[in-house]
Design an enzyme around this catalytic site. Sequence first.
Site, PDB file in Angstrom:
ATOM      1  N   VAL A  16       0.835  -1.206   0.000  1.00 41.15           N
ATOM      2  CA  VAL A  16       0.000   0.000   0.000  1.00 41.15           C
ATOM      3  C   VAL A  16       0.868   1.254   0.000  1.00 41.15           C
ATOM      4  CG1 VAL A  16      -1.817   1.269   1.205  1.00 41.15           C
ATOM      5  CG2 VAL A  16      -1.843  -1.234   1.173  1.00 41.15           C
ATOM      6  N   GLY A 188       0.380 -14.237  -3.476  1.00 40.50           N
ATOM      7  CA  GLY A 188       0.424 -13.015  -2.684  1.00 40.50           C
ATOM      8  C   GLY A 188      -0.895 -12.638  -2.045  1.00 40.50           C
ATOM      9  N   ASP A 202      -9.125 -10.904  10.575  1.00 39.00           N
ATOM     10  CA  ASP A 202      -9.085  -9.718   9.716  1.00 39.00           C
ATOM     11  C   ASP A 202     -10.503  -9.214   9.445  1.00 39.00           C
ATOM     12  OD1 ASP A 202      -7.543  -8.011   7.503  1.00 39.00           O
ATOM     13  OD2 ASP A 202      -9.278  -8.913   6.525  1.00 39.00           O
ATOM     14  N   LYS A 206     -12.672  -5.653  10.755  1.00 41.55           N
ATOM     15  CA  LYS A 206     -13.413  -4.774   9.843  1.00 41.55           C
ATOM     16  C   LYS A 206     -14.871  -4.634  10.238  1.00 41.55           C
ATOM     17  CE  LYS A 206     -10.277  -6.030   6.076  1.00 41.55           C
ATOM     18  NZ  LYS A 206     -10.094  -6.855   4.855  1.00 41.55           N
ATOM     19  N   GLY A 303      -5.005  -4.699  -2.124  1.00 44.04           N
ATOM     20  CA  GLY A 303      -4.158  -4.424  -3.276  1.00 44.04           C
ATOM     21  C   GLY A 303      -3.581  -3.028  -3.238  1.00 44.04           C
TER      22      GLY A 303
END
Length: 429
Positions: A16, A188, A202, A206, A303
């Site tokens: 990022v 990845g 994760d 959120k 991404g």
Amino acid sequence: MGSRNWRVGVAGLGTVGAGLLSFLSARPDFAPAGGLVTVTGVSARSRSRPRPFDISSLNWFDDPVALAQSPDVDLFVELIGGSDGPAKAAVEAALKAGKPVVTANKALIAEHGAELALLAETAGVPLLFEAAVMGGTPAVKVVREAMVGDDIGSISGILNGTCNFILTEMEQGGRAFAEVLAEAQRLGYAEADPTMDVGGFDAAHKITILAALAFNCAPDFAACEVSGVDQVELLDIRMAKDLGYRIKLIASADRSDEGVSVRVHPSLVPLSHPLAQAGGALNALFIEGQRLGRIFIQGAGAGSGPTAAAVAADIADVMTQAVRPVFQRPAQNLVPCPAVDRGRNVVRAYLRLLVKDEPGVIAAVSETLAEAGVSIESFLQKPVEDTEGVPIVLTTHAVPEAVLSKAVERIGRHPAVIQAPRLLRIARI
């Protein structure tokens, strides 16, 4: 004030961070408010690591806290990750120094959001985290800004692209979890240690953030019920599809008169539902408002490009000098929402048993469920090759979780049951 030039410090130069520096280098004048954005300092774990961009002209800081406190930085961007350690220390330092903070760190906000909000509002500076949820897909802005005039009752969706990729590939390729996980790591999508993703944590971070924004309360990660996809078997994916469902990792937050329920579970979604159609690494989310009805958003959840775009959008918001609470009410008034007793949650469920091929087993299962007050909705018995025993699958009508759990525990003790029963929820969507 909106047209001033902003000096930005960026801590964390991974995927990022690389995307953000590349964008700001090419478009320093991107913000609608006017002015320029210039990166004046950076920090990361390794200065010598090969990178796709030149950082030689930028001030380097071994310590992200020193970067956050630098007099040459007007706005601090935290892309380190992790709920504690350097990330938390640097964000705290920036806020105490009266500097706006933009972060993509969902763990930090989910676990320490209330205390950081108090620091930010005491200093009179923004703390923004659009990139922490669904990457570049604007879930946070929709809940915090677009729906501020509505009363949100529920949020549910797919918030982890790694798990969605794994489940999609398992179904389409007929491959086991371990094999697909290894491929996700090569591509990845998954980290070397995939626990945060496949364990559901994760997604839990959120949905904790979204629940806090939706229900006007402090983030309460400890109250989130979490299970991941690491125990989902290919057999369950096949059997669920035969019943007209697809297994997805669903994160949900629901508000009722009894309180708020926040959870992450592998769940069955009807094949015709939009969430079932979101494949690969996509994220997708339903938001239910009292006035607006149902809103559906779908897009890239991670991404370099998408997440960097969300960070840039928050930087642009800082440049407008807008002032609003970090969450939906002043930080000094933030308290966790009352949590619903998990045992009283009413669910529909998928139950898969692997049993010995002998008379009376199905009758015994049905009798046990009936005695507990669990009503069967559908039933499937289908021989499967290369499987010890006979798989039996049934779905239930709505029933309190505590009642269902006791019934399943009793069934698991039956001598004809070969392995522990597999219980999955049917998503309430």
